[in-house]
Design a protein around this motif. Sequence first.
Motif, PDB file in Angstrom:
ATOM      1  N   LEU A 219       1.471  -1.129   0.374  1.00  0.00           N
ATOM      2  CA  LEU A 219      -0.198  -0.439   0.450  1.00  0.00           C
ATOM      3  C   LEU A 219       0.827   1.175  -0.443  1.00  0.00           C
ATOM      4  O   LEU A 219       0.203   1.954  -0.341  1.00  0.00           O
ATOM      5  N   ASN A 220       1.785   1.154   1.151  1.00  0.00           N
ATOM      6  CA  ASN A 220       2.917   1.915   0.812  1.00  0.00           C
ATOM      7  C   ASN A 220       3.269   2.870  -0.665  1.00  0.00           C
ATOM      8  O   ASN A 220       3.410   3.866  -1.278  1.00  0.00           O
ATOM      9  N   PHE A 221       3.907   1.048  -1.084  1.00  0.00           N
ATOM     10  CA  PHE A 221       4.401   1.575  -2.234  1.00  0.00           C
ATOM     11  C   PHE A 221       3.548   2.308  -3.908  1.00  0.00           C
ATOM     12  O   PHE A 221       3.622   2.954  -4.564  1.00  0.00           O
ATOM     13  N   VAL A 222       1.858   1.901  -3.708  1.00  0.00           N
ATOM     14  CA  VAL A 222       0.507   2.196  -4.404  1.00  0.00           C
ATOM     15  C   VAL A 222       1.098   3.817  -4.195  1.00  0.00           C
ATOM     16  O   VAL A 222       0.802   4.718  -4.939  1.00  0.00           O
ATOM     17  N   ASN A 223       0.506   4.545  -3.164  1.00  0.00           N
ATOM     18  CA  ASN A 223       0.703   5.818  -2.415  1.00  0.00           C
ATOM     19  C   ASN A 223       1.472   6.433  -2.717  1.00  0.00           C
ATOM     20  O   ASN A 223       1.412   7.541  -3.433  1.00  0.00           O
ATOM     21  N   ASN A 224       3.126   5.731  -2.444  1.00  0.00           N
ATOM     22  CA  ASN A 224       4.128   6.390  -2.826  1.00  0.00           C
ATOM     23  C   ASN A 224       4.222   6.905  -4.655  1.00  0.00           C
ATOM     24  O   ASN A 224       4.719   7.767  -5.285  1.00  0.00           O
ATOM     25  N   PHE A 225       4.150   5.211  -5.609  1.00  0.00           N
ATOM     26  CA  PHE A 225       4.473   5.677  -6.537  1.00  0.00           C
ATOM     27  C   PHE A 225       3.127   6.112  -7.237  1.00  0.00           C
ATOM     28  O   PHE A 225       2.938   7.322  -8.660  1.00  0.00           O
ATOM     29  N   SER A 226       1.817   6.642  -6.471  1.00  0.00           N
ATOM     30  CA  SER A 226       1.155   7.758  -6.888  1.00  0.00           C
ATOM     31  C   SER A 226       1.160   9.164  -6.795  1.00  0.00           C
ATOM     32  O   SER A 226       0.569   9.530  -7.641  1.00  0.00           O
ATOM     33  N   ASN A 262      -7.663   9.782 -12.593  1.00  0.00           N
ATOM     34  CA  ASN A 262      -7.274   9.027 -11.712  1.00  0.00           C
ATOM     35  C   ASN A 262      -5.710   8.713 -11.023  1.00  0.00           C
ATOM     36  O   ASN A 262      -6.906   7.694  -9.866  1.00  0.00           O
ATOM     37  N   LEU A 263      -5.859   9.164 -10.760  1.00  0.00           N
ATOM     38  CA  LEU A 263      -4.718   9.439  -9.426  1.00  0.00           C
ATOM     39  C   LEU A 263      -4.714  10.310  -8.831  1.00  0.00           C
ATOM     40  O   LEU A 263      -4.371   9.470  -7.692  1.00  0.00           O
ATOM     41  N   GLU A 264      -5.928  11.026  -8.917  1.00  0.00           N
ATOM     42  CA  GLU A 264      -6.303  11.584  -7.342  1.00  0.00           C
ATOM     43  C   GLU A 264      -7.088   9.915  -6.929  1.00  0.00           C
ATOM     44  O   GLU A 264      -6.956   9.979  -5.490  1.00  0.00           O
ATOM     45  N   LYS A 265      -8.182   9.528  -7.536  1.00  0.00           N
ATOM     46  CA  LYS A 265      -9.011   8.579  -6.644  1.00  0.00           C
ATOM     47  C   LYS A 265      -7.891   7.887  -6.027  1.00  0.00           C
ATOM     48  O   LYS A 265      -8.399   6.984  -5.496  1.00  0.00           O
ATOM     49  N   ILE A 266      -6.764   7.602  -6.787  1.00  0.00           N
ATOM     50  CA  ILE A 266      -5.670   6.370  -6.568  1.00  0.00           C
ATOM     51  C   ILE A 266      -5.344   6.950  -5.305  1.00  0.00           C
ATOM     52  O   ILE A 266      -5.128   6.035  -4.377  1.00  0.00           O
ATOM     53  N   THR A 267      -4.718   7.816  -4.635  1.00  0.00           N
ATOM     54  CA  THR A 267      -4.462   8.402  -4.033  1.00  0.00           C
ATOM     55  C   THR A 267      -5.173   9.299  -2.620  1.00  0.00           C
ATOM     56  O   THR A 267      -4.450   8.534  -1.467  1.00  0.00           O
ATOM     57  N   HIS A 268      -6.767   8.758  -3.683  1.00  0.00           N
ATOM     58  CA  HIS A 268      -7.640   8.809  -1.889  1.00  0.00           C
ATOM     59  C   HIS A 268      -7.754   7.787  -1.803  1.00  0.00           C
ATOM     60  O   HIS A 268      -8.231   7.308   0.046  1.00  0.00           O
ATOM     61  N   HIS A 269      -8.410   6.289  -2.316  1.00  0.00           N
ATOM     62  CA  HIS A 269      -8.406   5.672  -1.842  1.00  0.00           C
ATOM     63  C   HIS A 269      -7.463   4.511  -1.548  1.00  0.00           C
ATOM     64  O   HIS A 269      -7.540   4.143  -0.752  1.00  0.00           O
ATOM     65  N   GLY A 270      -6.080   5.188  -1.835  1.00  0.00           N
ATOM     66  CA  GLY A 270      -4.689   4.582  -1.005  1.00  0.00           C
ATOM     67  C   GLY A 270      -4.488   5.059  -0.254  1.00  0.00           C
ATOM     68  O   GLY A 270      -4.178   4.172   1.796  1.00  0.00           O
ATOM     69  N   LYS A 271      -4.580   6.469   0.458  1.00  0.00           N
ATOM     70  CA  LYS A 271      -5.155   6.901   1.794  1.00  0.00           C
ATOM     71  C   LYS A 271      -5.718   6.446   2.294  1.00  0.00           C
ATOM     72  O   LYS A 271      -5.583   6.353   3.695  1.00  0.00           O
ATOM     73  N   ARG A 272      -7.128   6.588   2.567  1.00  0.00           N
ATOM     74  CA  ARG A 272      -8.244   6.090   2.628  1.00  0.00           C
ATOM     75  C   ARG A 272      -8.004   4.249   3.450  1.00  0.00           C
ATOM     76  O   ARG A 272      -8.410   4.054   4.582  1.00  0.00           O
ATOM     77  N   ALA A 273      -7.590   3.469   2.184  1.00  0.00           N
ATOM     78  CA  ALA A 273      -6.945   2.031   2.827  1.00  0.00           C
ATOM     79  C   ALA A 273      -5.684   2.170   3.729  1.00  0.00           C
ATOM     80  O   ALA A 273      -5.988   1.339   5.326  1.00  0.00           O
ATOM     81  N   ASP A 274      -5.286   3.391   4.054  1.00  0.00           N
ATOM     82  CA  ASP A 274      -3.777   3.137   4.815  1.00  0.00           C
ATOM     83  C   ASP A 274      -4.364   3.806   6.279  1.00  0.00           C
ATOM     84  O   ASP A 274      -4.174   3.070   6.999  1.00  0.00           O
ATOM     85  N   SER A 275      -5.050   4.517   6.031  1.00  0.00           N
ATOM     86  CA  SER A 275      -5.931   4.566   7.167  1.00  0.00           C
ATOM     87  C   SER A 275      -6.629   3.287   8.565  1.00  0.00           C
ATOM     88  O   SER A 275      -6.741   3.451   9.096  1.00  0.00           O
ATOM     89  N   ILE A 276      -7.403   2.834   7.337  1.00  0.00           N
ATOM     90  CA  ILE A 276      -8.400   2.005   8.045  1.00  0.00           C
ATOM     91  C   ILE A 276      -7.538  -0.028   8.037  1.00  0.00           C
ATOM     92  O   ILE A 276      -7.499   0.235   9.039  1.00  0.00           O
ATOM     93  N   VAL A 277      -6.310  -0.064   7.249  1.00  0.00           N
ATOM     94  CA  VAL A 277      -5.372  -0.508   7.759  1.00  0.00           C
ATOM     95  C   VAL A 277      -4.238  -0.383   9.753  1.00  0.00           C
ATOM     96  O   VAL A 277      -3.459  -0.801  10.446  1.00  0.00           O
ATOM     97  N   LYS A 278      -3.926   1.579   9.665  1.00  0.00           N
ATOM     98  CA  LYS A 278      -3.304   1.961  10.732  1.00  0.00           C
ATOM     99  C   LYS A 278      -4.625   1.922  12.202  1.00  0.00           C
ATOM    100  O   LYS A 278      -3.687   1.296  12.973  1.00  0.00           O
ATOM    101  N   SER A 279      -5.554   2.205  10.922  1.00  0.00           N
ATOM    102  CA  SER A 279      -6.397   1.306  12.779  1.00  0.00           C
ATOM    103  C   SER A 279      -6.772   0.196  13.230  1.00  0.00           C
ATOM    104  O   SER A 279      -7.122  -0.683  13.855  1.00  0.00           O
ATOM    105  N   MET A 280      -7.048  -0.602  12.046  1.00  0.00           N
ATOM    106  CA  MET A 280      -7.061  -2.361  12.516  1.00  0.00           C
ATOM    107  C   MET A 280      -5.308  -2.007  13.507  1.00  0.00           C
ATOM    108  O   MET A 280      -5.807  -2.863  14.585  1.00  0.00           O
ATOM    109  N   MET A 281      -4.356  -1.823  12.493  1.00  0.00           N
ATOM    110  CA  MET A 281      -3.085  -2.407  13.832  1.00  0.00           C
ATOM    111  C   MET A 281      -3.349  -1.622  15.385  1.00  0.00           C
ATOM    112  O   MET A 281      -2.791  -1.830  15.852  1.00  0.00           O
ATOM    113  N   GLN A 282      -3.675  -0.790  14.885  1.00  0.00           N
ATOM    114  CA  GLN A 282      -3.849  -0.194  16.356  1.00  0.00           C
ATOM    115  C   GLN A 282      -4.320  -0.733  17.557  1.00  0.00           C
ATOM    116  O   GLN A 282      -4.543  -0.956  18.276  1.00  0.00           O
TER     117      GLN A 282
END
Length: 451
Positions: A219-226, A262-282
């Motif tokens: 997911l970090n790769f997706v966000n970074n490359f986005s 498309n990149l804006e949507k990828i960035t938005h949902h990537g950050k959304r997914a990153d927030s969910i994963v962080k919440s799951m880890m917390q």
Amino acid sequence: MTIEPIIIFFLLRDLRKILRTTSPRPAWDRNLKIALYAVVALFIADIIIKDERVTVWIWHVAILVVIGMAYFNAVFIAARPVILAVLPFTLLLLVEDIFKLMLGNQYGVINIYVTVAGVFSVVWMVAMLVVSRKQQKALERERKKTYEEEQQKIWMAERKAELENIVADRTAELTLQKEELEKALVEVKTTQAQLIQQEKLASLGELTAGIAHEIQNPLNFVNNFSDVSAELLAELKADILQKLPDPDKKNANEILSHLTQNLEKITHHGKRADSIVKSMMQHSRSSTGQKEATDINDLADEYLRLSYHGLRSKDKSFNVQLSTQLDDKIGKVKVVTQDIGRVLLNLYNNAFYSVQKKKKELGNIFSPAVSVSTKFLDNALEIRVKDNGSGIPEHLLAKVYQPFFSTKPAGQGIGLGLSLSYDIIKAHGGKIKVNTKEGEGAEFIIQLPVV
């Protein structure tokens, strides 16, 4: 002086004794006692007067009255042998006095016959008295024996009743102990099953943390490359695109515009997914107990979505109306993020369980709804989680924060959620309470100090 006063005295005394032995009668006993005193008084008067011509007939009448009373009264039926013993002798004394009165000096002619009759009457009296005494003693022994047997029966009956009460109490105590042991055994089995389930959930939490950690890397790769792709598109649009002919430039701009969206949507949902994963880890990792500035509104909204989608993953047919009223004045508050997240997640899960249960009971006529609201008070933060589910019965309100107490069926709840939530809120110096009405829903209110 005649012997009749002595006979009357002992006769009255025997009558009292026989009466007390056979059938106690206080009134008769009192009358006989008065008669004894009267005989003694009359005897003393006889001694003083010394005129046998009058007193002798008084004694005759007195003894005949006593004998008649005793013989013809059913109360003194046991005294008849004594009456029959003295009756011949007293009659002989009466006949003797009558002959003396009638014959005068010629009484000496029949004196020998009266004397012989007197001897026989005395022998008869003595014999009958001896027999009567033996009968009375036998009756007394029989009465004592009967009395002792009755007392023994009474004692045995009382002892039996006492033993029956002891046995009944002991049986009731053993029954109660048995019921308590059976209840304890059920609770132990339930607790064991719950602990096993909790262990499974803990293992699942560790697995979730591992999965979330593994997802985090790609997911970090997706966000970074986005982000990099967005920068490259910006450079392309600013430099190379400007060198193209106008017709080609228009087509390139359209393509770049679509790529940018498309990149804006990828960035938005990537950050959304990153927030969910962080919440799951917390949520899956243990709390450090360290307070940090946390956006309560984001935390409340994030865990509301997590809880809802977690339920939806198990039951695709379930839908609920979600509503949030979040106070923008709150800002960030220092709390232990993982702990407050656990509290919110537990309250959300309980609310969804309640409305889901009610939905199954009522069907389409019921519309499930769960809401969360935050509000800034004076030096305090208030969070309200409300549902329109089944509510909590009033008699269970005092138990909802007890460890291992749950209104859910066995296997669906371990009874630790509200207990841990209560402890977490108390550790933050806050309060948690519930407003509920059975059948109409529940609202949990959390108040946390803002420092």
